[in-house]
Design a protein around this motif. Structure first.
Motif, short mmCIF file in Angstrom:
data_model
loop_
_atom_site.label_atom_id
_atom_site.label_comp_id
_atom_site.label_asym_id
_atom_site.label_seq_id
_atom_site.Cartn_x
_atom_site.Cartn_y
_atom_site.Cartn_z
N PHE A 120 0.80 -1.16 0.13
CA PHE A 120 -0.11 0.13 0.14
C PHE A 120 0.92 1.19 -0.15
O PHE A 120 0.69 2.20 -0.77
CB PHE A 120 -0.86 -0.14 1.41
N ALA A 121 1.85 1.29 0.90
CA ALA A 121 2.63 2.32 0.86
C ALA A 121 3.60 2.67 -0.45
O ALA A 121 3.65 3.85 -0.80
CB ALA A 121 3.80 2.28 1.87
N THR A 122 3.88 1.58 -1.07
CA THR A 122 4.69 1.79 -2.28
C THR A 122 3.77 2.53 -3.44
O THR A 122 3.92 3.17 -4.16
CB THR A 122 4.88 0.25 -3.12
N ILE A 123 2.44 1.84 -3.54
CA ILE A 123 1.33 2.36 -4.39
C ILE A 123 1.21 3.96 -4.25
O ILE A 123 0.94 4.57 -4.92
CB ILE A 123 0.22 1.54 -4.57
N TYR A 124 1.16 4.06 -2.60
CA TYR A 124 0.63 5.43 -2.07
C TYR A 124 1.74 6.35 -2.54
O TYR A 124 1.33 7.46 -3.17
CB TYR A 124 0.34 5.49 -0.73
N VAL A 125 3.10 6.18 -2.53
CA VAL A 125 4.16 6.92 -2.74
C VAL A 125 4.34 7.36 -4.37
O VAL A 125 4.28 8.29 -4.84
CB VAL A 125 5.55 6.29 -2.28
N GLN A 126 4.06 5.97 -5.04
CA GLN A 126 3.90 6.16 -6.66
C GLN A 126 2.77 7.25 -6.96
O GLN A 126 3.15 8.21 -7.86
CB GLN A 126 3.62 4.65 -7.45
N MET A 127 1.59 7.19 -6.29
CA MET A 127 0.62 8.18 -6.66
C MET A 127 0.93 9.46 -6.38
O MET A 127 0.53 10.40 -6.94
CB MET A 127 -0.73 7.66 -6.01
N ALA A 128 1.53 9.71 -5.11
CA ALA A 128 1.72 10.98 -4.48
C ALA A 128 2.86 11.81 -5.43
O ALA A 128 2.72 12.93 -5.49
CB ALA A 128 2.28 10.80 -3.23
N ARG A 129 3.76 11.11 -6.04
CA ARG A 129 4.81 11.57 -6.78
C ARG A 129 4.27 11.83 -8.31
O ARG A 129 4.78 12.38 -9.00
CB ARG A 129 6.16 10.60 -7.03
N GLY A 130 3.42 11.30 -8.76
CA GLY A 130 2.42 11.49 -9.82
C GLY A 130 3.22 10.48 -10.96
O GLY A 130 3.05 10.35 -12.16
N ASP A 131 3.64 9.15 -10.43
CA ASP A 131 4.29 8.08 -11.33
C ASP A 131 3.11 6.91 -11.42
O ASP A 131 3.39 5.83 -10.76
CB ASP A 131 5.44 7.58 -10.69
N ASP A 132 2.13 7.34 -11.86
CA ASP A 132 0.98 6.26 -12.14
C ASP A 132 1.50 5.41 -13.41
O ASP A 132 1.44 5.89 -14.29
CB ASP A 132 -0.32 7.11 -12.39
#
Length: 108
Positions: free
Chosen positions: A50-62
């Motif tokens: 969850f943290a990995t996906i959250y960080v990717q979304m927060a950085r804009g790396d979807d």
């Protein structure tokens, strides 16, 4: 002879029952410890994902959006190349309206 256990049992039988109770308690304790360990590992794994996906979304790396962006970039590049070659009408219809079929639904 005064015994504290069930009447009619010998001392060796009482010892065997006590040893059985100790073994059963040890097995239950071990099973509980294993269940707690597995639960903790599952929670940690979920939080890590969850943290990995959250960080990717927060950085804009979807990853899903990036895959579509590269596809759109290649489509727009091929459209621009086709437009420069002279066949404008076919390139515009290809780029703006991909093969879409109507969807019908019905109420139940």
């Amino acid at each position: 002879m005064a015994t504290t256990g069930a009447p009619g049992l010998s001392a060796s039988q009482l010892q065997a029952r006590a040893q059985g109770r100790r073994r059963l308690a040890a097995m239950r304790h071990r099973a509980h410890r294993i269940r707690v360990w597995v639960s903790c590992v599952a929670v940690v794994a979920f939080l890590a994902m969850f943290a990995t996906i959250y960080v990717q979304m927060a950085r804009g790396d979807d990853p899903a959006l990036n895959a579509g962006a590269s596809h759109r970039a290649s489509t727009s590049a091929s459209t621009a190349q086709t437009l420069s070659s002279g066949s404008q009408s076919s390139a515009v219809t290809t780029a703006s309206s991909p093969a879409v079929t109507p969807v019908t639904t019905q109420q139940s």
